[in-house]
Design a protein around this motif. Structure first.
Motif, PDB file in Angstrom:
ATOM      1  N   ASP A  31     -46.660   0.344  -6.672  1.00 32.30           N
ATOM      2  CA  ASP A  31     -46.352   0.193  -8.086  1.00 32.30           C
ATOM      3  C   ASP A  31     -45.307  -0.911  -8.239  1.00 32.30           C
ATOM      4  OD1 ASP A  31     -45.860   0.452 -10.758  1.00 32.30           O
ATOM      5  OD2 ASP A  31     -44.808   2.373 -10.610  1.00 32.30           O
ATOM      6  N   LEU A  32     -45.774  -2.141  -8.258  1.00 29.09           N
ATOM      7  CA  LEU A  32     -44.864  -3.281  -8.254  1.00 29.09           C
ATOM      8  C   LEU A  32     -44.183  -3.514  -9.604  1.00 29.09           C
ATOM      9  CD1 LEU A  32     -46.984  -5.836  -6.162  1.00 29.09           C
ATOM     10  CD2 LEU A  32     -45.231  -4.217  -5.373  1.00 29.09           C
ATOM     11  N   ASN A  33     -44.863  -3.170 -10.704  1.00 29.52           N
ATOM     12  CA  ASN A  33     -44.259  -3.418 -12.019  1.00 29.52           C
ATOM     13  C   ASN A  33     -43.578  -2.187 -12.606  1.00 29.52           C
ATOM     14  OD1 ASN A  33     -46.444  -1.854 -12.738  1.00 29.52           O
ATOM     15  ND2 ASN A  33     -47.570  -3.515 -13.759  1.00 29.52           N
ATOM     16  N   ASN A  35     -44.696   0.720 -13.648  1.00 30.09           N
ATOM     17  CA  ASN A  35     -45.305   1.431 -14.782  1.00 30.09           C
ATOM     18  C   ASN A  35     -45.922   2.766 -14.386  1.00 30.09           C
ATOM     19  OD1 ASN A  35     -47.551   0.568 -13.391  1.00 30.09           O
ATOM     20  ND2 ASN A  35     -48.624  -0.236 -15.177  1.00 30.09           N
ATOM     21  N   ASP A  40     -52.892  -2.228 -11.468  1.00 25.94           N
ATOM     22  CA  ASP A  40     -52.862  -3.593 -11.972  1.00 25.94           C
ATOM     23  C   ASP A  40     -53.156  -4.599 -10.865  1.00 25.94           C
ATOM     24  OD1 ASP A  40     -52.052  -2.943 -14.695  1.00 25.94           O
ATOM     25  OD2 ASP A  40     -50.173  -2.290 -13.776  1.00 25.94           O
ATOM     26  N   GLU A  43     -51.524  -5.178  -7.051  1.00 20.57           N
ATOM     27  CA  GLU A  43     -50.831  -3.985  -6.576  1.00 20.57           C
ATOM     28  C   GLU A  43     -51.607  -3.251  -5.478  1.00 20.57           C
ATOM     29  OE1 GLU A  43     -47.983  -2.717 -10.275  1.00 20.57           O
ATOM     30  OE2 GLU A  43     -49.887  -1.675 -10.087  1.00 20.57           O
ATOM     31  N   GLN A  60     -45.046  -7.073  -0.625  1.00 18.22           N
ATOM     32  CA  GLN A  60     -43.596  -7.137  -0.431  1.00 18.22           C
ATOM     33  C   GLN A  60     -43.224  -7.369   1.039  1.00 18.22           C
ATOM     34  OE1 GLN A  60     -42.752  -3.296  -2.443  1.00 18.22           O
ATOM     35  NE2 GLN A  60     -41.659  -4.516  -3.990  1.00 18.22           N
TER      36      GLN A  60
END
Length: 361
Positions: A31-33, A35, A40, A43, A60
């Motif tokens: 969950d990079l953003n 939310n 998305d 991800e 990452q």
């Protein structure tokens, strides 16, 4: 950080896999953003092989640093191992572990598949309808924005007004408009069935367009746009309900209820969907949107939920209670006013061309 693993083949369904990649049964997601899901673009990623025989997530990923003792350390934390990629190079680490794909099954919601209210119900000996009458009823439908299961293609993408709403006397009756909506469903099913059976996208698109105009006024469908739309969504990995919803949505006949998770792994969402109520006409959608707030019966249920849209039509009593003087129908009037003489001539040409296509000449 939320992480999970899946079958690599789902991520690369449209790609030719190398023998090494075909053996890779692990991917990772994060969950990079922030939310709350990993649905998305960017991800989810396939894990990379390392020289030690393990897998490493590229999300990452960071280069390891050399310590004073000459060993490598992960700048993201000592708990993350430094590994040399199988292809060689400097050791790297990632905070997102890869997991065994076989141990993380996908939990997927099926398409909504709402057939809607039948156009013709049961009648008594005198021809009176014995079923519930619904005026401007809709169907609960869904399409999927970019995500893992549709290979990050936008199956909700609007492609223009394919289904035409209001073509004068040739499509003036409600019955004919219902037939148009049925034709869209028939065409999408024919195209998707042909594609799954081995037809090319072009052949499937042709089969779908032919099925759509069979038995209805062909000018109610923009044939060239329909063919291009079907061709594109088939290659994008969209399913039958994606195709149908996208076509009606682009034609202004759908009310979007909201977004929900349609596929997850280990409780982490990897694919979203948008729930809609789609109607036989654009006018039907407008009257539903502006009529429901006038009726108390809709106050609590509203449009339902994104996963289960509430799309029933008005009862005769509810319809009679609507105050049309309080409705803004300018969106519909604008479509009518925008129809120039040149466009009417184009429609007539479409009518002739589509008819000739339907009869195979």
């Amino acid at each position: 950080m939320s992480c999970l693993s899946l079958q690599l083949g789902l991520l690369l369904a449209a790609s030719a896999l190398s023998p090494i990649a075909a053996q890779a049964q692990e991917i990772c997601a994060a969950d990079l953003n922030g939310n709350g899901d990993a649905a998305d673009p960017g991800e989810t990623a396939s894990c990379l092989a390392t020289q030690s025989g393990t897998w490493q997530c590229p999300l990452q990923q960071a280069l390891c640093t050399v310590t004073v003792t000459g060993t490598y350390a992960c700048p993201l934390g000592d708990q993350f191992a430094c590994e040399v990629p199988a292809s060689g190079g400097e050791p790297t680490c990632s905070p997102n572990p890869c997991q065994d794909a076989a141990a993380t099954p996908i939990v997927e919601e099926p398409p909504i598949s709402d057939p809607g209210v039948p156009a013709d119900g049961a009648v008594d000996a005198n021809g009176n309808c014995t079923a519930n009458i619904e005026i401007f009823s809709g169907r609960a439908m869904r399409c999927r924005p970019p995500g893992l299961l549709d290979t990050f293609q936008n199956c909700c993408k609007d492609k223009g007004k394919i289904v035409k709403d209001g073509m004068g006397s040739s499509i003036g009756s409600i019955g004919t408009k219902i037939a148009v909506a049925k034709a869209v469903f028939t065409g999408m099913k024919a195209a998707f069935t042909a594609f799954k059976a081995g037809a090319t996208a072009g052949e499937a698109a042709g089969a779908g367009a032919h099925a759509m105009i069979a038995g209805i006024d062909p000018t109610s469908i923009a044939i060239s746009l329909a063919v291009n739309f079907i061709f594109e969504v088939l290659l994008a990995g969209c399913d039958q309900e994606d195709m149908e919803t996208g076509m009606l949505r682009g034609s202004g006949m759908c009310h979007e209820v909201g977004t929900y998770c349609t596929a997850s792994v280990l409780g982490i969402c990897i694919q979203k969907a948008r729930g809609h109520c789609c109607f036989n006409t654009k006018l039907g959608r407008i009257i539903q949107e502006q009529g429901r707030p006038q009726l108390k019966v809709f106050n609590t249920v509203g449009w339902g939920t994104p996963k289960a849209p509430y799309c029933r039509g008005f009862t005769p009593e509810e319809f009679q209670a609507l105050d049309f003087s309080k409705m803004d129908l300018s969106e519909y009037y604008a479509d009518i006013e925008a129809r120039t003489q040149g466009q009417l001539q184009i429609d007539m040409k479409d009518r002739i061309d589509a008819y000739m296509q339907a009869i195979g000449k």
